[in-house]
Design an enzyme around this catalytic site. Structure first.
Site, PDB file in Angstrom:
ATOM      1  N   TRP A 146      -0.636  -0.773   2.588  1.00 34.09           N
ATOM      2  CA  TRP A 146      -1.221  -0.278   3.062  1.00 34.09           C
ATOM      3  C   TRP A 146      -3.058   0.528   2.236  1.00 34.09           C
ATOM      4  CZ3 TRP A 146      -1.046  -1.341   7.515  1.00 34.09           C
ATOM      5  CH2 TRP A 146       0.286  -0.475   8.518  1.00 34.09           C
TER       6      TRP A 146
ATOM      7  N   ASP B 153      -6.510   7.426   2.036  1.00 33.53           N
ATOM      8  CA  ASP B 153      -5.939   7.266   3.386  1.00 33.53           C
ATOM      9  C   ASP B 153      -4.211   8.505   3.950  1.00 33.53           C
ATOM     10  OD1 ASP B 153      -3.545   6.374   5.672  1.00 33.53           O
ATOM     11  OD2 ASP B 153      -3.693   4.428   4.347  1.00 33.53           O
TER      12      ASP B 153
ATOM     13  N   LYS C 120       2.561   9.451  12.348  1.00 35.06           N
ATOM     14  CA  LYS C 120       3.414  10.454  12.175  1.00 35.06           C
ATOM     15  C   LYS C 120       3.847  10.826  11.721  1.00 35.06           C
ATOM     16  CE  LYS C 120       2.675   5.380   9.892  1.00 35.06           C
ATOM     17  NZ  LYS C 120       1.285   4.674   9.127  1.00 35.06           N
TER      18      LYS C 120
END
Ligand SMILES: *Cc1c(COP(=O)(O)O)cnc(C)c1O
Length: 360
Positions: free
Chosen positions: A101, A172, A196
């Site tokens: 990511w 993030d 999530k």
């Protein structure tokens, strides 16, 4: 059969939230309509989105210096929107590379300016959080970006030292937002896809210091400017109303658990129970440096891929699903976000102990 869903995302939601959404599905608080059928500018939905914002502010201690935004496009959109808005023209930003990511975030940032990679654990397969030199960004950096929890590699920062020269720290937090107490004032901005730890996919939470949004170059389209969404309170266009509604219910649920501090305690116990079994075993192996291990995504390997396939099959037969590691890395991954109860982790470790006895 009781099912425990260990999926990395979209992930399980608290049972109480699912049940409340079911109760209200066709008739939201006496309106005779479902919440997703209501005008986003009507008073009933306005109450929902304002309540969601209020919950985020309360739970995370977000001051008035920051805006709380509900956007679309996922965390992946933020990879581009962030540098588009915050990178000074001809400037640079610092990024730490801790996995898939963060590499994607770096790739997008390079479209808008120079990226200085300040630390990387790529050479060792992202098995740790690399040491970041004194958390001291170079003068002139537009911001410094990290990925607080690495969903695929199973690593996590365990501390965020405040940056000492006023450079905004940006994170993030898609896979560990609201899983532990943080000091929001140490960050310039954080963002997270909801699917999530906060709700369903479709909504992305962005918390940004309002002054940073003012930097945006004039060439950035209206819809992609933080300042637009700040000014319009996430109502510039139709927000993802149902996703925001579920996020509101999830944050109500967190408040009922004693807030983030309460949730953090349960999360600590859950991950300790699981890591204890892995540490005590020579059958299960976690490749991550102990001090970098994630409390959200616990990754481990078995002695062979055949045994891993067998493990997944037998676990699923006992109601434990979503345990397959990310396709890029293989192995097993147990995602134990806020909504996973301790009983789910206990069921998993019982199964792991049995499986090792039979196959070890
Ligand atoms: C899942 C994930 C993403 C991608 O999120 P989308 O909402 O699907 O764009 C980005 N970063 C991290 C850390 C993630 O876990």
């Amino acid at each position: 059969m009781k099912v425990y869903n260990f999926s990395a995302g979209p992930a399980m939601l608290p049972k109480e939230v699912m049940e409340q959404a079911q109760d209200e599905f066709c008739n939201f608080r006496g309106t005779g309509c479902g919440v997703m059928e209501l005008s986003h500018r009507g008073s009933q939905f306005m109450e929902v989105i304002q309540g969601a914002e209020q919950n985020v502010r309360e739970l995370m201690g977000v001051s008035d210096d920051y805006a709380v935004l509900f956007l679309q496009g996922g965390a992946s959109m933020q990879f581009a929107m962030l540098p588009m808005n915050l990178m000074a023209p001809g400037g640079f930003a610092e990024y730490a590379d801790t996995g898939v990511w963060s590499s994607k975030a770096i790739k997008e940032a390079k479209l808008f300016g120079e990226v200085k990679e300040i630390a990387s654990s790529k050479a060792t397969n992202y098995d740790r959080i690399p040491v970041i030199r004194h958390w001291k960004p170079e003068a002139g950096a537009s911001y410094m970006h990290i990925t607080s929890n690495n969903t695929i590699a199973g690593t996590q920062y365990h501390a965020f030292p405040p940056l000492d020269n006023g450079t905004p720290l940006i994170a993030d937090m898609s896979s560990d937002i609201m899983s532990r107490v943080i000091n929001m004032n140490d960050f310039g901005m954080i963002y997270a896809g909801a699917q999530k730890n906060l709700g369903p996919s479709g909504v992305t939470l962005v918390i940004i210091r309002k002054d940073l949004a003012e930097r945006c170059p004039a060439t950035v389209p209206t819809m992609l400017r933080y300042s637009t969404h700040i000014k319009e309170e996430s109502m510039f266009n139709t927000p993802p109303t149902f996703s925001v509604y579920i996020l509101k219910l999830v944050t109500d649920w967190i408040k009922g658990k004693g807030g983030i501090a309460g949730i953090e305690e349960i999360n600590d116990t859950k991950s300790e129970v699981l890591y204890e079994v892995i540490n005590a075993s020579s059958f299960y192996n976690n490749p991550v440096y102990p001090e970098s291990r994630s409390r959200m995504n616990v990754v481990f390997r078995l002695p062979s891929e055949e045994l891993e396939a067998k493990f997944l099959k037998e676990a699923a037969a006992e109601g434990m699903t979503g345990l397959k590691g990310h396709r890029l890395v293989g192995g097993i991954r147990a995602s134990i976000y806020n909504a996973m109860p301790l009983s789910g982790v206990e069921a998993l470790v019982d199964f792991m102990n049995e499986f090792e006895k039979k196959n070890g």
